[in-house]
Write a protein that holds these residues in place. Structure first.
Motif, PDB file in Angstrom:
ATOM      1  N   LEU A   8       0.757  -1.198   0.041  1.00  0.00           N
ATOM      2  CA  LEU A   8       0.168  -0.052   0.002  1.00  0.00           C
ATOM      3  C   LEU A   8       0.720   1.182  -0.175  1.00  0.00           C
ATOM      4  N   SER A   9       1.991   1.334   0.684  1.00  0.00           N
ATOM      5  CA  SER A   9       2.832   2.372   0.773  1.00  0.00           C
ATOM      6  C   SER A   9       3.898   2.165   1.683  1.00  0.00           C
ATOM      7  N   LEU A  82     -11.842  -4.341  -5.575  1.00  0.00           N
ATOM      8  CA  LEU A  82     -11.114  -5.516  -4.957  1.00  0.00           C
ATOM      9  C   LEU A  82     -11.694  -6.810  -5.252  1.00  0.00           C
ATOM     10  N   GLN A  83     -12.803  -6.943  -5.139  1.00  0.00           N
ATOM     11  CA  GLN A  83     -13.679  -8.111  -5.127  1.00  0.00           C
ATOM     12  C   GLN A  83     -14.269  -8.512  -6.443  1.00  0.00           C
ATOM     13  N   TYR A  87      -8.613 -14.528  -7.160  1.00  0.00           N
ATOM     14  CA  TYR A  87      -7.178 -14.736  -7.374  1.00  0.00           C
ATOM     15  C   TYR A  87      -6.716 -15.973  -6.985  1.00  0.00           C
ATOM     16  N   ASP A  88      -5.860 -16.605  -7.741  1.00  0.00           N
ATOM     17  CA  ASP A  88      -5.090 -17.664  -7.459  1.00  0.00           C
ATOM     18  C   ASP A  88      -4.076 -17.590  -6.198  1.00  0.00           C
ATOM     19  N   ALA A  89      -3.662 -16.450  -6.238  1.00  0.00           N
ATOM     20  CA  ALA A  89      -2.687 -15.924  -5.061  1.00  0.00           C
ATOM     21  C   ALA A  89      -2.717 -14.473  -4.870  1.00  0.00           C
ATOM     22  N   VAL A  90      -2.944 -14.344  -3.461  1.00  0.00           N
ATOM     23  CA  VAL A  90      -2.903 -12.994  -2.887  1.00  0.00           C
ATOM     24  C   VAL A  90      -1.546 -12.866  -2.099  1.00  0.00           C
ATOM     25  N   LEU A 101      -5.738  -6.932   6.246  1.00  0.00           N
ATOM     26  CA  LEU A 101      -7.001  -6.739   5.943  1.00  0.00           C
ATOM     27  C   LEU A 101      -7.384  -6.520   4.391  1.00  0.00           C
ATOM     28  N   VAL A 102      -6.543  -5.865   3.576  1.00  0.00           N
ATOM     29  CA  VAL A 102      -6.868  -6.028   2.177  1.00  0.00           C
ATOM     30  C   VAL A 102      -6.665  -7.362   1.659  1.00  0.00           C
TER      31      VAL A 102
END
Length: 355
Positions: A8-9, A82-83, A87-90, A101-102
């Motif tokens: 994110l940052s 986001l949804q 995804y196969d991988a996060v 959280l994300v």
């Protein structure tokens, strides 16, 4: 294969993570890669080759006004983006509660998994929820450069071996329309291509270099034939740029250019046109590294092993200098001459004659 990266940052951390995208593209050419990032850093990711989608968020701002209707509306819109994909991988490359959280809110495809760091590394923030949320928590060497940390985590999550030299993948804009959109017409003048950009701004006061040092360095650059430009990211840094420029414009033949406040994509393009960058430990300096520019990075703390140049294998064209309380002007100047001699031997002789 669909992959979501969560970083994110901040700006420097985002820059250090860029090589992960190119690593994945090399190892898994068919992969579709998305990235969740704070909105202010999204323009930089727009220049990153190989990303399918950049998903901006404003968690920093939302958590300060979570009770307002505007924040709730923006949060719902972010969740929709986001949804939108499964995804196969996060991969949580940040290791903080907010990134966890994300990662948790992202949707997994059947058989998909969430990956995260299992441990803190030296000098980096880490919070336990990132480990709790992950399906697979990966332990990495605690004494590791920030670039290598992200690369190793992603490589072990996806089962590949990254190439030795990182590729940051920053691409140039496709058309000259970029300049008009960025409203920096005067900077596009060809004279800017020989400029050395000075990056004095940083998020921490104890990382700063004294004003008089910048002025003295600017005079040396001017005497050696390098026009100077000054970058800044906020109103306070603008005042510093103006003070340096005022002092230099009284003593140098070439007009010192104070850059306007630029979005990250436009600032990155301006840096890409310059002769090199001298700066403190900051996100903008790290962009200079990613662009493979001649670069000297100034450290008041012995932390260059973790965030500084050198990891990209640029053979002396990018170096860090460290001293306490701060490095001297002479040390920085000699480092710059060394960087420039590696980059352009023909120019080194004239530069070395400067006082």
């Amino acid at each position: 294969m669909k992959i979501l990266l969560v970083k994110l940052s901040s700006l420097g951390d985002v820059v250090h993570t860029l090589p992960v995208v190119q690593d994945i593209r090399t190892a898994l050419p068919e992969a579709e890669i998305d990235w969740v990032v704070e909105k202010s850093f999204a323009p930089l990711l727009a220049r990153c080759s190989g990303l399918r989608r950049v998903i901006p968020c404003e968690i920093r701002r939302w958590r300060k006004s979570f009770w307002t209707g505007v924040t709730r509306q923006e949060w719902r819109a972010f969740m929709g983006e986001l949804q939108r994909e499964a995804y196969d991988a996060v991969i949580d490359l940040q290791g903080l509660t907010k990134s966890a959280l994300v990662a948790r809110l992202a949707v997994l495809a059947p058989g998909g998994k969430r990956y995260a760091l299992a441990n803190q590394t030296e000098g980096s923030g880490y919070e336990a929820p990132t480990r709790w949320v992950a399906d697979v928590a990966i332990t990495v060497e605690p004494h590791i450069h920030a670039v290598q940390r992200s690369r190793e985590l992603a490589a072990r999550a996806l089962g590949y071996i990254p190439k030795i030299t990182p590729d940051f993948g920053l691409k140039s804009p496709e058309s000259h329309d970029f300049w008009a959109q960025a409203a920096i017409k005067k900077i596009a003048d060809s004279t800017s291509k020989g400029r050395v950009v000075l990056v004095h701004g940083t998020s921490r006061a104890d990382k700063e270099w004294p004003l008089e040092h910048w002025i003295t360095l600017g005079r040396r650059l001017g005497a050696a034939g390098y026009p100077v430009a000054l970058a800044h990211g906020n109103a306070r840094e603008l005042l510093t740029s103006q003070a340096i420029a005022h002092a230099l414009n009284r003593t140098t033949a070439d007009t010192v250019l104070v850059l306007p406040l630029l979005p990250l994509d436009a600032l990155t393009e301006e840096l890409a046109q310059c002769a090199g960058v001298i700066g403190v430990d900051s996100g903008v300096s790290h962009i200079a590294v990613a662009l493979d520019l001649p670069h000297v990075q100034i450290y008041n703390f012995d932390t260059a092993w973790r965030t500084g140049p050198g990891i990209a294998g640029h053979g002396g064209r990018q170096v860090s200098v460290f001293a306490q309380p701060v490095p001297t002007v002479e040390t920085v100047w000699q480092a710059w001459l060394g960087c420039w001699s590696v980059s352009s031997p023909a120019s080194a002789g004239s530069a070395g004659s400067a006082p």
